[in-house]
Design a protein around this motif. Structure first.
Motif, short mmCIF file in Angstrom:
data_model
loop_
_atom_site.label_atom_id
_atom_site.label_comp_id
_atom_site.label_asym_id
_atom_site.label_seq_id
_atom_site.Cartn_x
_atom_site.Cartn_y
_atom_site.Cartn_z
N CYS A 1 -7.13 5.52 -2.10
CA CYS A 1 -6.34 3.57 -2.76
C CYS A 1 -6.39 2.79 -1.46
N ASP B 1 1.37 1.89 -3.56
CA ASP B 1 0.06 2.18 -4.39
C ASP B 1 -0.01 4.15 -4.08
N LYS C 1 0.94 -1.37 0.31
CA LYS C 1 0.05 0.00 -0.19
C LYS C 1 0.60 1.39 0.14
N SER D 1 -3.98 1.47 -8.54
CA SER D 1 -3.18 2.36 -8.47
C SER D 1 -2.42 2.96 -9.43
N GLY E 1 -9.06 -0.46 0.81
CA GLY E 1 -10.28 -0.86 -0.32
C GLY E 1 -10.84 0.77 -1.31
N HIS E 2 -11.60 0.47 -2.60
CA HIS E 2 -11.21 0.84 -3.40
C HIS E 2 -13.48 2.30 -3.11
N ASP F 1 -7.90 -4.76 -2.07
CA ASP F 1 -8.52 -2.58 -3.31
C ASP F 1 -10.39 -3.26 -3.58
N THR F 2 -10.67 -4.59 -3.27
CA THR F 2 -12.34 -4.48 -4.52
C THR F 2 -13.10 -5.46 -3.38
#
Length: 360
Positions: free
Chosen positions: A342, A21, A18, A253, A345-346, A239-240
């Protein structure tokens, strides 16, 4: 299945992947700051012990001080450790100009690449996210707040929550895993703090049979990029949807919004969330696919417990799914907060355009 357990994980803003990212997205933010719709950014970051390496392709990327953006991002995360310090880390910059061949397909807002993107939403919570990833994120968000007022907690952390379901109904929390970086000699204090935070987040779903794994290997002093290398795009499931729904495989990212890996995934989530929010279904999964240089999606697939054909027809008739249509709907070239959003989670409880409810 009548009864089952599903698990998802999350990572903190100080996790090495992260960190990478956030650096990549801070450079996207800087590149888009001038509002030039011809800007193109595709930047990958590698972080390791006191070292950051940048690589990628850009066009009309008028960023004056890339190194300062890297240092500012690392400082904001909170790394001032001997093995990874914002002021002393070394930076290798290998960013170069975008291929003219790729530009041929994207200058007029054709898709930046081929690929498949998924969106998902359900009614597990107010964020319209599956419960395991939702709770994993919430624990780390609360842990970050605690870290700001606690000298023993350090930036690197991970969480993992196993939720027991009966049918589609959440029953209880079966197991919780939390590992957090801490100062030397303070492992027990870190364990106590993280358990209190998790119990607060999970509430009545925790029972006497819930199993806790808190810093299960013990000491976690050396962490972040000093303890493990990190790469942009290596936490795409975090992220999802935490593995509950499919993922197309593309990272978000480091990419400007002409890259459908990012923008079309945002659109697919927005579509699925609004299908559920408008009571067209209780849960919805949407797949979009694209070909490089082609504006319209090559396919749209809807799966839900609603009327899938009607939902698909509504989307095709009312929503512009071209890259430019997505960019304009969410004003993605004027959105300059990709780096902050980012982490954790997005999707979910975020003040971002692709999480807004309403078809207009």
């Amino acid at each position: 299945m009548d009864k089952y357990i599903f698990t998802s994980e999350s990572v903190s803003d100080g996790h090495p992947d992260k960190v990478a990212d956030q650096i990549s997205d801070a450079l996207v933010d800087a590149g888009l700051e001038l509002g030039d719709r011809t800007t193109r950014v595709a930047i990958e970051t590698l972080v390791a012990t006191n070292h950051v390496t940048l690589a990628g392709e850009v066009k009309n990327f008028n960023v004056v001080d890339v190194n300062q953006i890297v240092r500012d991002t690392v400082k904001k995360i909170g790394y001032e450790q001997e093995g990874f310090h914002w002021n002393t880390l070394e930076i290798d910059n290998h960013i170069h100009s975008q291929s003219a061949d790729i530009a041929l397909g994207t200058d007029d807002f054709g898709a930046g690449d081929q690929g498949i993107m998924f969106g998902y939403a359900n009614r597990d919570n107010e964020a319209y996210l599956p419960a395991p990833i939702y709770y994993s994120h919430q624990i780390l968000k609360q842990l970050k707040q605690a870290r700001q007022n606690n000298d023993i907690l350090l930036p690197d952390a991970k969480s993992q929550v196993s939720v027991e379901y009966r049918g589609d109904q959440i029953q209880r929390i079966d197991q919780v895993v939390i590992s957090t970086q801490h100062t030397e000699g303070d492992c027990e204090e870190a364990r106590k703090e993280t358990k209190l935070i998790a119990q607060s987040v999970l509430g009545h779903l925790v029972d006497d049979d819930t199993v806790w794994h808190l810093n299960p290997t013990g000491n976690f002093v050396v962490g972040g990029p000093d303890g493990d290398s990190g790469l942009t795009g290596r936490k795409i499931i975090v992220d999802t949807y935490g593995g509950w729904a499919p993922h197309g495989g593309g990272a978000f990212s480091g990419k400007d919004p002409t890259k459908v890996d990012r923008s079309a995934a945002y659109m697919a989530r927005w579509l699925a969330k609004n299908v559920v929010a408008s009571e067209m279904a209780d849960w919805c999964q949407i797949q979009l696919s694209y070909a490089i240089g082609v504006k319209e999606p090559t396919s749209i697939y809807v799966e839900s417990n609603g009327h899938n054909r009607s939902i698909e027809k509504f989307i095709r008739s009312n929503i512009d799914l071209t890259p430019l249509g997505i960019i304009d709907r969410f004003d993605l070239f004027n959105y300059n907060n990709y780096s902050e959003n980012c982490v954790y989670g997005h999707f979910g409880n975020k003040n971002v355009p692709w999480e807004k409810i309403g078809w207009e």
